[in-house]
Design a protein around this motif. Structure first.
Motif, PDB file in Angstrom:
ATOM      1  N   TRP A 111       0.833  -1.199   0.000  1.00 11.89           N
ATOM      2  CA  TRP A 111       0.000   0.000   0.000  1.00 11.89           C
ATOM      3  C   TRP A 111       0.867   1.249   0.000  1.00 11.89           C
ATOM      4  O   TRP A 111       2.013   1.244   0.443  1.00 11.89           O
ATOM      5  CB  TRP A 111      -0.901   0.050   1.246  1.00 11.89           C
ATOM      6  CG  TRP A 111      -1.774  -1.147   1.407  1.00 11.89           C
ATOM      7  CD1 TRP A 111      -2.853  -1.508   0.646  1.00 11.89           C
ATOM      8  CD2 TRP A 111      -1.625  -2.171   2.394  1.00 11.89           C
ATOM      9  NE1 TRP A 111      -3.392  -2.675   1.123  1.00 11.89           N
ATOM     10  CE2 TRP A 111      -2.653  -3.109   2.190  1.00 11.89           C
ATOM     11  CE3 TRP A 111      -0.730  -2.389   3.440  1.00 11.89           C
ATOM     12  CZ2 TRP A 111      -2.823  -4.236   2.975  1.00 11.89           C
ATOM     13  CZ3 TRP A 111      -0.890  -3.517   4.231  1.00 11.89           C
ATOM     14  CH2 TRP A 111      -1.925  -4.418   3.987  1.00 11.89           C
ATOM     15  N   MET A 112       0.265   2.338  -0.484  1.00 10.86           N
ATOM     16  CA  MET A 112       0.942   3.635  -0.476  1.00 10.86           C
ATOM     17  C   MET A 112      -0.066   4.701  -0.045  1.00 10.86           C
ATOM     18  O   MET A 112      -1.196   4.709  -0.530  1.00 10.86           O
ATOM     19  CB  MET A 112       1.502   3.953  -1.863  1.00 10.86           C
ATOM     20  CG  MET A 112       2.614   2.996  -2.279  1.00 10.86           C
ATOM     21  SD  MET A 112       3.075   3.044  -4.030  1.00 10.86           S
ATOM     22  CE  MET A 112       3.537   4.718  -4.276  1.00 10.86           C
ATOM     23  N   CYS A 113       0.358   5.569   0.850  1.00 10.35           N
ATOM     24  CA  CYS A 113      -0.465   6.680   1.316  1.00 10.35           C
ATOM     25  C   CYS A 113       0.158   7.951   0.747  1.00 10.35           C
ATOM     26  O   CYS A 113       1.227   8.380   1.196  1.00 10.35           O
ATOM     27  CB  CYS A 113      -0.482   6.707   2.846  1.00 10.35           C
ATOM     28  SG  CYS A 113      -1.496   8.021   3.531  1.00 10.35           S
ATOM     29  N   VAL A 114      -0.475   8.519  -0.266  1.00  9.10           N
ATOM     30  CA  VAL A 114       0.128   9.586  -1.051  1.00  9.10           C
ATOM     31  C   VAL A 114      -0.723  10.857  -1.023  1.00  9.10           C
ATOM     32  O   VAL A 114      -1.886  10.829  -0.627  1.00  9.10           O
ATOM     33  CB  VAL A 114       0.333   9.130  -2.518  1.00  9.10           C
ATOM     34  CG1 VAL A 114       1.213   7.886  -2.581  1.00  9.10           C
ATOM     35  CG2 VAL A 114      -0.990   8.876  -3.215  1.00  9.10           C
ATOM     36  N   ASN A 115      -0.128  11.934  -1.483  1.00  7.89           N
ATOM     37  CA  ASN A 115      -0.829  13.211  -1.600  1.00  7.89           C
ATOM     38  C   ASN A 115      -1.425  13.419  -2.983  1.00  7.89           C
ATOM     39  O   ASN A 115      -2.257  14.306  -3.170  1.00  7.89           O
ATOM     40  CB  ASN A 115       0.134  14.368  -1.305  1.00  7.89           C
ATOM     41  CG  ASN A 115       0.662  14.303   0.113  1.00  7.89           C
ATOM     42  OD1 ASN A 115      -0.096  14.272   1.060  1.00  7.89           O
ATOM     43  ND2 ASN A 115       1.975  14.257   0.249  1.00  7.89           N
ATOM     44  N   LYS A 116      -0.985  12.638  -3.953  1.00 13.09           N
ATOM     45  CA  LYS A 116      -1.431  12.816  -5.331  1.00 13.09           C
ATOM     46  C   LYS A 116      -1.961  11.497  -5.892  1.00 13.09           C
ATOM     47  O   LYS A 116      -1.331  10.862  -6.739  1.00 13.09           O
ATOM     48  CB  LYS A 116      -0.285  13.360  -6.184  1.00 13.09           C
ATOM     49  CG  LYS A 116       0.199  14.728  -5.698  1.00 13.09           C
ATOM     50  CD  LYS A 116       1.312  15.269  -6.563  1.00 13.09           C
ATOM     51  CE  LYS A 116       1.735  16.649  -6.074  1.00 13.09           C
ATOM     52  NZ  LYS A 116       2.801  17.211  -6.910  1.00 13.09           N
ATOM     53  N   PRO A 117      -3.140  11.073  -5.435  1.00 14.86           N
ATOM     54  CA  PRO A 117      -3.668   9.779  -5.874  1.00 14.86           C
ATOM     55  C   PRO A 117      -3.940   9.703  -7.372  1.00 14.86           C
ATOM     56  O   PRO A 117      -3.896   8.615  -7.949  1.00 14.86           O
ATOM     57  CB  PRO A 117      -4.951   9.615  -5.060  1.00 14.86           C
ATOM     58  CG  PRO A 117      -5.320  10.995  -4.626  1.00 14.86           C
ATOM     59  CD  PRO A 117      -4.020  11.746  -4.496  1.00 14.86           C
ATOM     60  N   ASP A 118      -4.187  10.835  -8.005  1.00 10.76           N
ATOM     61  CA  ASP A 118      -4.427  10.817  -9.446  1.00 10.76           C
ATOM     62  C   ASP A 118      -3.176  10.373 -10.199  1.00 10.76           C
ATOM     63  O   ASP A 118      -3.253   9.606 -11.167  1.00 10.76           O
ATOM     64  CB  ASP A 118      -4.902  12.188  -9.939  1.00 10.76           C
ATOM     65  CG  ASP A 118      -3.952  13.315  -9.567  1.00 10.76           C
ATOM     66  OD1 ASP A 118      -3.369  13.297  -8.446  1.00 10.76           O
ATOM     67  OD2 ASP A 118      -3.790  14.245 -10.379  1.00 10.76           O
ATOM     68  N   ILE A 119      -2.018  10.812  -9.735  1.00 13.73           N
ATOM     69  CA  ILE A 119      -0.760  10.396 -10.377  1.00 13.73           C
ATOM     70  C   ILE A 119      -0.486   8.932 -10.081  1.00 13.73           C
ATOM     71  O   ILE A 119      -0.089   8.165 -10.971  1.00 13.73           O
ATOM     72  CB  ILE A 119       0.404  11.296  -9.922  1.00 13.73           C
ATOM     73  CG1 ILE A 119       0.178  12.725 -10.421  1.00 13.73           C
ATOM     74  CG2 ILE A 119       1.741  10.760 -10.414  1.00 13.73           C
ATOM     75  CD1 ILE A 119       1.175  13.744  -9.914  1.00 13.73           C
ATOM     76  N   LEU A 120      -0.731   8.495  -8.863  1.00 18.98           N
ATOM     77  CA  LEU A 120      -0.532   7.091  -8.521  1.00 18.98           C
ATOM     78  C   LEU A 120      -1.447   6.209  -9.343  1.00 18.98           C
ATOM     79  O   LEU A 120      -1.018   5.165  -9.844  1.00 18.98           O
ATOM     80  CB  LEU A 120      -0.769   6.867  -7.024  1.00 18.98           C
ATOM     81  CG  LEU A 120      -0.620   5.424  -6.548  1.00 18.98           C
ATOM     82  CD1 LEU A 120       0.768   4.871  -6.854  1.00 18.98           C
ATOM     83  CD2 LEU A 120      -0.921   5.333  -5.060  1.00 18.98           C
ATOM     84  N   ALA A 121      -2.692   6.599  -9.510  1.00 18.39           N
ATOM     85  CA  ALA A 121      -3.633   5.813 -10.308  1.00 18.39           C
ATOM     86  C   ALA A 121      -3.144   5.689 -11.746  1.00 18.39           C
ATOM     87  O   ALA A 121      -3.251   4.610 -12.354  1.00 18.39           O
ATOM     88  CB  ALA A 121      -5.024   6.449 -10.278  1.00 18.39           C
TER      89      ALA A 121
END
Length: 136
Positions: free
Chosen positions: A121-131
């Motif tokens: 798992w990753m807890c990120v500030n930019k989920p759109d980029i991760l997606a």
């Protein structure tokens, strides 16, 4: 609403994880904990695995820039889940302008590097980029 079994509890204060484990020691039929807890680390010490196990953590949450394949493999080998967390936007801006000049502020390359460690798992500030990265 009774959603406690759907939440992950994580803390830098590992005594709080131990307390949750005292209150909620229940396990699934496969031996994993029903109530998931994450031991958070900024800079993991050499014994971070034993510290996490000692308080009953079901997961280890490492700051993004401390995730290595070796650490993630050790976490999994000890039956725990793995997560990388990113600092908040002000902290990330400081990191990419003072420490890590070879990456953008939570850009695709930063996420790809973390994903290669085998994190779950990753807890990120930019989920759109991760997606976007995860869909490639």
């Amino acid at each position: 609403m009774e959603m406690t079994d759907q939440c992950h509890y994580s803390s830098f204060d590992h005594s709080r994880i131990a307390r949750i484990r005292e209150l909620r020691p229940e396990r699934n039929s496969d031996g994993t904990y029903i109530y998931r807890t994450g031991a958070l680390f900024v800079d993991p010490p050499y014994n971070f695995i034993s510290l996490s196990l000692a308080v009953g953590a079901s997961e280890v949450h490492l700051r993004y820039d401390t995730c290595t394949k070796e650490r993630v493999d050790a976490i999994h080998a000890n039956g725990m889940g793995s997560l990388a967390w990113w600092r908040g936007p002000p902290g990330m801006l400081k990191d990419v302008t003072e420490k890590y000049l070879d990456v953008g502020n939570e850009d695709e390359s930063m996420y790809r590097v973390a994903m290669k460690t085998g994190l779950e798992w990753m807890c990120v500030n930019k989920p759109d980029i991760l997606a976007k990265v995860a869909s490639l």
